[in-house]
Design an enzyme around this catalytic site. Structure first.
Site, PDB file in Angstrom:
ATOM      1  CG  ASN A   7      -1.747   1.413   1.190  1.00  0.00           C
ATOM      2  OD1 ASN A   7      -1.225   2.435   0.770  1.00  0.00           O
ATOM      3  ND2 ASN A   7      -2.904   0.966   2.523  1.00  0.00           N
ATOM      4  NE  ARG A  90      -6.511   1.513  -0.261  1.00  0.00           N
ATOM      5  CZ  ARG A  90      -6.286   2.562   1.545  1.00  0.00           C
ATOM      6  NH1 ARG A  90      -5.113   2.954   0.869  1.00  0.00           N
ATOM      7  NH2 ARG A  90      -7.332   3.610   0.794  1.00  0.00           N
ATOM      8  CG  HIS A 179     -12.671   3.907   3.680  1.00  0.00           C
ATOM      9  ND1 HIS A 179     -12.974   5.460   4.615  1.00  0.00           N
ATOM     10  CD2 HIS A 179     -11.135   4.654   3.774  1.00  0.00           C
ATOM     11  CE1 HIS A 179     -12.460   5.741   4.400  1.00  0.00           C
ATOM     12  NE2 HIS A 179     -11.060   5.132   4.042  1.00  0.00           N
ATOM     13  NE  ARG A 240      -9.508  13.078   4.292  1.00  0.00           N
ATOM     14  CZ  ARG A 240      -9.526  11.806   4.155  1.00  0.00           C
ATOM     15  NH1 ARG A 240     -10.438  11.636   2.832  1.00  0.00           N
ATOM     16  NH2 ARG A 240      -8.410  11.481   4.639  1.00  0.00           N
ATOM     17  CD  GLU A 385      -9.199  -0.921   4.688  1.00  0.00           C
ATOM     18  OE1 GLU A 385      -7.446   0.383   5.733  1.00  0.00           O
ATOM     19  OE2 GLU A 385      -8.909   0.516   3.727  1.00  0.00           O
TER      20      GLU A 385
END
Ligand code: ADP
Length: 399
Positions: A7, A90, A179, A240, A385
């Protein structure tokens, strides 16, 4: 079969080496601050953590360091890098091109490059990782697993913005969703926990980490999701702000001395929990500061939960019937206070929390936290993940 998952961020590489015979993690680690004087590698294997001194200019050097650690005489876990039969990458944005994981070939690389316009900060480092792995592990099968793929089942009613339709056709402006590997992983785990096939279940999965998103899942498929064209929309996150009136940007551009770039920087990096509290983007700090009487930290927590609850309600309305609500991600897995506030006073809607079970969730534990008579099961499920990427890579190795 040994599978490496990678990743890549702009200056980092996260990795895990799996033995897929029993899905065990042989080694994992994080390389950070690539291209700076302070490159650091934290490598975990055989129950120990090592931090070898290192230098790396780019992702290619970085992957070289990681592979050297994996075969290292003292803390390595394999003898030769050829034992790694496949690499699962990923990739954040697969656009409309990819509805599942794919073996990487030149056509796939071109398609990922095309999607990079939509997520330059993510796809470009992902591509750098792919190129580095192709060079260093030429004989291994390379697979791309996309964050967006799980949401490829969204219908137009959920993914078209109410904007000029030509923007979708000309510029690809639509909801893509992110996600996806996390939502897909916890949905599959929820089905196992509930002892029912995923394709019979309606679920709401809330991934609450530094980035936060929530998905409505009907009969195992994503039908709506809070993140949009980019991962900026939806829930309140660490830095965010999620949903907001687009006019705010134009108002600030006209009435402040900030440039569009500065406004964008603030929206991405200085909003959310950090923006409201002025203190931290970390939920642990926010909860602690709120308990210590800091008003804006308390407000940040309340706004975070208020937004989350609105989405839970909206997705319940959309799905009609809901079998399970799943909390995952660093906050979802660890913050009893966020979970209890998010489902407070929803008994009439079929959500009844078992307060003691909620408080007693241990770190890394998957647990049902709803009361026995709750129509909607409330679950905490640690996300994984990397394991999903490894599983999807394995599934493609033979093809
Ligand atoms: P990322 O999205 O970067 O993978 P994580 O899923 O690790 O991030 O989530 C990070 C968030 O989880 C941070 O806001 C952190 O405060 C929060 N978190 C971790 N542990 C706890 C805890 N015990 N209580 C509350 N929040 C926690």
């Amino acid at each position: 079969m040994k599978i490496l998952t990678i990743n890549c961020g702009s200056s980092s590489i996260k990795y895990q080496l799996f033995d897929m015979a029993d899905e065990s993690v042989l080694a994992k680690g994080l390389l950070e601050r690539l291209g700076t004087e302070q490159v650091s590698l934290c490598h975990q294997a055989k129950g120990a953590v090592v931090q070898p001194s290192c230098s790396a200019e780019d992702h290619r050097d970085g992957l070289g360091l990681i592979l050297a650690s994996l075969v290292h005489r003292d803390y390595g876990v394999i003898e030769r890098i050829e034992q790694i039969k496949a690499v699962g990458h990923r990739v954040v944005h697969g656009g409309e091109e990819f509805s599942g994981a794919v073996r990487i070939d030149p056509k796939v690389i071109r398609a990922i490059e095309n999607c990079a316009q939509l997520a330059p900060l993510h796809n470009r480092p992902n591509l750098a990782g792919i190129t580095a792995a192709q060079m260093a592990l030429g004989s291994a099968v390379q697979v791309a697993v996309f964050d967006t793929a799980f949401h490829s089942t969204l219908k137009k009613v959920a993914f078209i913005y109410a904007l000029p339709y030509e923007w979708y056709e000309q510029y690809g402006i639509r909801r893509y969703g992110f996600h996806g590997t996390s939502h897909q992983y916890v949905a599959a785990s929820a089905a196992e926990m509930l002892g029912r096939p995923l394709n019979e279940l309606n679920l709401i999965t809330a991934h609450l980490g530094n980035g936060c998103s929530i998905t409505a899942i009907r009969r195992g498929k994503s039908v709506d999701h809070s993140m949009g064209l980019t991962p900026a929309e939806g829930l309140v996150m660490g830095t965010r702000g999620g949903d907001m009136d687009p006019a705010i940007v134009f108002h600030l551009a006209a009435n402040s001395d900030m440039s569009l770039e500065q406004i964008n920087e603030a929206l991405q990096h200085r909003s959310g929990l950090l923006g409201i509290s002025g203190l931290s983007n970390d939920m642990r700090d926010i909860v602690q500061a709120g308990e210590d009487g800091q008003e804006r930290a308390r407000l940040a927590l309340e706004i975070f939960v208020h937004r989350l609850k609105k989405y839970i309600g909206a997705y319940m309305a959309l799905l009609g019937e809901v079998d399970g609500l799943v909390f995952t991600g660093g906050i979802g897995e660890n913050s009893a206070v966020v979970r209890s506030k998010a489902v407070a006073n929803l008994e009439r809607f079929g959500l009844r929390l078992d307060g003691k079970a909620n408080e007693a969730v241990a770190q890394g534990q998957a647990k049902e936290i709803s009361a026995a008579d709750s129509e909607v099961k409330i679950l905490v499920i640690p996300t994984n993940e990397e394991l999903l990427i490894a599983r999807q890579t394995l599934a493609l190795v033979g093809s």
